[in-house]
Design a protein around this motif. Sequence first.
Motif, PDB file in Angstrom:
ATOM      1  N   GLN A  25       0.904  -1.009   0.003  1.00  0.00           N
ATOM      2  CA  GLN A  25       0.098  -0.097  -0.086  1.00  0.00           C
ATOM      3  C   GLN A  25       0.872   1.294   0.030  1.00  0.00           C
ATOM      4  OE1 GLN A  25      -2.492  -0.900   3.410  1.00  0.00           O
ATOM      5  NE2 GLN A  25      -3.929  -2.254   2.284  1.00  0.00           N
ATOM      6  N   GLN A  26       2.288   0.949   0.244  1.00  0.00           N
ATOM      7  CA  GLN A  26       3.002   2.193   0.058  1.00  0.00           C
ATOM      8  C   GLN A  26       3.672   2.505  -1.270  1.00  0.00           C
ATOM      9  OE1 GLN A  26       5.838   1.230   3.118  1.00  0.00           O
ATOM     10  NE2 GLN A  26       4.761   2.274   4.979  1.00  0.00           N
ATOM     11  N   GLN A  27       3.309   1.644  -2.245  1.00  0.00           N
ATOM     12  CA  GLN A  27       3.841   1.430  -3.352  1.00  0.00           C
ATOM     13  C   GLN A  27       2.687   1.858  -4.464  1.00  0.00           C
ATOM     14  OE1 GLN A  27       5.524  -2.589  -4.086  1.00  0.00           O
ATOM     15  NE2 GLN A  27       7.250  -1.953  -2.743  1.00  0.00           N
ATOM     16  N   SER A  28       2.873   3.056  -5.002  1.00  0.00           N
ATOM     17  CA  SER A  28       2.239   3.677  -5.999  1.00  0.00           C
ATOM     18  C   SER A  28       2.601   3.077  -7.271  1.00  0.00           C
ATOM     19  CB  SER A  28       2.476   5.250  -6.094  1.00  0.00           C
ATOM     20  OG  SER A  28       3.770   5.501  -6.666  1.00  0.00           O
ATOM     21  N   PRO A  29       1.233   3.113  -8.294  1.00  0.00           N
ATOM     22  CA  PRO A  29       1.676   2.701  -9.434  1.00  0.00           C
ATOM     23  C   PRO A  29       2.910   3.225 -10.027  1.00  0.00           C
ATOM     24  CG  PRO A  29      -0.688   3.369  -9.522  1.00  0.00           C
ATOM     25  CD  PRO A  29      -0.042   3.948  -8.025  1.00  0.00           C
ATOM     26  N   ALA A  30       3.449   4.462  -9.887  1.00  0.00           N
ATOM     27  CA  ALA A  30       4.691   4.691 -10.531  1.00  0.00           C
ATOM     28  C   ALA A  30       5.710   3.986  -9.727  1.00  0.00           C
ATOM     29  CB  ALA A  30       4.801   6.334 -10.068  1.00  0.00           C
ATOM     30  N   ALA A  31       5.765   3.540  -8.565  1.00  0.00           N
ATOM     31  CA  ALA A  31       6.908   2.897  -7.784  1.00  0.00           C
ATOM     32  C   ALA A  31       6.732   1.420  -8.407  1.00  0.00           C
ATOM     33  CB  ALA A  31       6.726   2.831  -6.374  1.00  0.00           C
ATOM     34  N   ALA A  32       5.747   0.942  -8.876  1.00  0.00           N
ATOM     35  CA  ALA A  32       5.543  -0.408  -9.159  1.00  0.00           C
ATOM     36  C   ALA A  32       6.007  -0.693 -10.770  1.00  0.00           C
ATOM     37  CB  ALA A  32       4.140  -0.984  -9.399  1.00  0.00           C
ATOM     38  N   ARG A  33       5.957   0.325 -11.378  1.00  0.00           N
ATOM     39  CA  ARG A  33       6.316   0.326 -13.004  1.00  0.00           C
ATOM     40  C   ARG A  33       7.316  -0.367 -13.383  1.00  0.00           C
ATOM     41  NH1 ARG A  33       7.254   5.207 -17.405  1.00  0.00           N
ATOM     42  NH2 ARG A  33       6.479   4.163 -19.060  1.00  0.00           N
ATOM     43  N   PRO A  34       8.870  -0.043 -12.886  1.00  0.00           N
ATOM     44  CA  PRO A  34       9.765  -0.728 -13.241  1.00  0.00           C
ATOM     45  C   PRO A  34       9.666  -2.257 -12.987  1.00  0.00           C
ATOM     46  CG  PRO A  34      10.582   1.040 -11.851  1.00  0.00           C
ATOM     47  CD  PRO A  34       8.762   1.178 -11.900  1.00  0.00           C
ATOM     48  N   SER A  35       8.918  -2.694 -11.994  1.00  0.00           N
ATOM     49  CA  SER A  35       8.797  -4.159 -11.773  1.00  0.00           C
ATOM     50  C   SER A  35       7.859  -4.755 -13.035  1.00  0.00           C
ATOM     51  CB  SER A  35       8.426  -4.479 -10.549  1.00  0.00           C
ATOM     52  OG  SER A  35       9.260  -4.043  -9.688  1.00  0.00           O
ATOM     53  N   VAL A  36       6.571  -4.250 -13.139  1.00  0.00           N
ATOM     54  CA  VAL A  36       5.733  -4.486 -14.226  1.00  0.00           C
ATOM     55  C   VAL A  36       6.663  -4.592 -15.599  1.00  0.00           C
ATOM     56  CG1 VAL A  36       3.688  -3.642 -15.435  1.00  0.00           C
ATOM     57  CG2 VAL A  36       3.943  -3.323 -13.070  1.00  0.00           C
ATOM     58  N   GLN A  37       7.303  -3.622 -16.022  1.00  0.00           N
ATOM     59  CA  GLN A  37       8.135  -3.788 -17.208  1.00  0.00           C
ATOM     60  C   GLN A  37       9.083  -4.761 -17.405  1.00  0.00           C
ATOM     61  OE1 GLN A  37       9.225   0.352 -17.987  1.00  0.00           O
ATOM     62  NE2 GLN A  37       7.188   0.956 -18.886  1.00  0.00           N
ATOM     63  N   ALA A  38       9.632  -4.872 -16.149  1.00  0.00           N
ATOM     64  CA  ALA A  38      10.679  -5.859 -16.105  1.00  0.00           C
ATOM     65  C   ALA A  38      10.044  -7.503 -16.308  1.00  0.00           C
ATOM     66  CB  ALA A  38      11.578  -6.118 -14.986  1.00  0.00           C
ATOM     67  N   ALA A  39       8.881  -7.691 -15.714  1.00  0.00           N
ATOM     68  CA  ALA A  39       8.225  -8.968 -16.014  1.00  0.00           C
ATOM     69  C   ALA A  39       7.790  -9.162 -17.526  1.00  0.00           C
ATOM     70  CB  ALA A  39       6.942  -9.201 -14.959  1.00  0.00           C
ATOM     71  N   LEU A  40       7.497  -7.995 -17.959  1.00  0.00           N
ATOM     72  CA  LEU A  40       7.031  -8.065 -19.553  1.00  0.00           C
ATOM     73  C   LEU A  40       8.184  -8.655 -20.348  1.00  0.00           C
ATOM     74  CD1 LEU A  40       4.239  -5.388 -19.705  1.00  0.00           C
ATOM     75  CD2 LEU A  40       3.920  -7.708 -19.692  1.00  0.00           C
ATOM     76  N   ALA A  41       9.303  -7.691 -19.883  1.00  0.00           N
ATOM     77  CA  ALA A  41      10.462  -8.061 -20.865  1.00  0.00           C
ATOM     78  C   ALA A  41      11.014  -9.545 -20.824  1.00  0.00           C
ATOM     79  CB  ALA A  41      11.530  -7.129 -20.080  1.00  0.00           C
ATOM     80  N   ALA A  42      10.648  -9.970 -19.479  1.00  0.00           N
ATOM     81  CA  ALA A  42      10.928 -11.398 -19.391  1.00  0.00           C
ATOM     82  C   ALA A  42      10.137 -12.262 -20.204  1.00  0.00           C
ATOM     83  CB  ALA A  42      10.878 -12.048 -17.872  1.00  0.00           C
ATOM     84  N   VAL A  43       8.790 -11.967 -20.496  1.00  0.00           N
ATOM     85  CA  VAL A  43       8.031 -12.831 -21.372  1.00  0.00           C
ATOM     86  C   VAL A  43       8.656 -12.563 -22.714  1.00  0.00           C
ATOM     87  CG1 VAL A  43       5.602 -13.029 -22.254  1.00  0.00           C
ATOM     88  CG2 VAL A  43       5.991 -12.445 -19.798  1.00  0.00           C
ATOM     89  N   LEU A  44       9.016 -11.281 -23.190  1.00  0.00           N
ATOM     90  CA  LEU A  44       9.533 -11.257 -24.464  1.00  0.00           C
ATOM     91  C   LEU A  44      10.741 -12.054 -24.753  1.00  0.00           C
ATOM     92  CD1 LEU A  44       9.089  -7.225 -25.109  1.00  0.00           C
ATOM     93  CD2 LEU A  44       7.481  -9.290 -25.385  1.00  0.00           C
ATOM     94  N   SER A  45      11.698 -12.142 -23.742  1.00  0.00           N
ATOM     95  CA  SER A  45      12.854 -13.017 -23.683  1.00  0.00           C
ATOM     96  C   SER A  45      12.463 -14.366 -23.958  1.00  0.00           C
ATOM     97  CB  SER A  45      13.909 -12.723 -22.626  1.00  0.00           C
ATOM     98  OG  SER A  45      14.629 -13.592 -22.860  1.00  0.00           O
TER      99      SER A  45
END
Length: 250
Positions: A21-41
């Motif tokens: 609850q302390q992590q805003s959508p902006a704070a979560a964004r790098p982790s979201v993008q890293a997960a999607l990059a793992a799918v592309l790989s």
Amino acid sequence: MWAVVLVALAFVAASRPTVKQQQSPAAARPSVQAALAAVLSAAGPDTVTAVGPYRQVGTCSLTAARRGVEWSQVVDVYGPTARLAGLTDRLPARYQAKSELSFTGGGRMTVAHPSPFLKLTVRAAEKDPGHLIATVDTGCRPTTGNPYPAFLATASDPERGPAKRVFGLFDATPKSWQRTELGCGAGTVTATGTASSPLPSPGRVLDAHPQPGRLITHDDARYVYLDHGRGLVVTADGDRLTVTATTPCR
């Protein structure tokens, strides 16, 4: 009396948020993008992707006294090797990916947890072979303003060039532009527009005007190819034309 106690408890809960609850959508964004990059790989080299926007998809309750928002980002993967078979094993082991029954009906989907508060799902598009849809959901997060201007990038003229050339072949005009990206360097420019009459099959038009690069896959409604490292997806639906041009992860 009980009303006072309940209000006090709600205040305490709201003043002591959990880590998530302390992590805003902006704070979560790098982790979201890293997960999607793992799918592309994991999807392999003979695929073309289209990166969707990082956007708010709903509202929620963090506590009895505190509202929150849910954000999500989607990546579409196209190509003959874009299959769920083996994808689960190619994702990072720490994701604890597993195969589950798809929530859209028949078939399976891959479900993973890139971090304790993110959920990754990869499913095959219904009745669309060679098309995977990867989604990362943030779960409930505190809102800190909407929209986030940093998430709303504008495509430059050079970035619009490949899509404009395709629209010219169809005698259509792009009406809207969208630029989206992942932290790995992948970026997608999406152009959407309409023609004055129903459009022919993308394959018919593009085969008549051979494009540089390499064909990945095509059918009556879609043409997917690689052009000097950039992946293009051309989709025609009635009089509506959509072109995505994506640079890969670096």
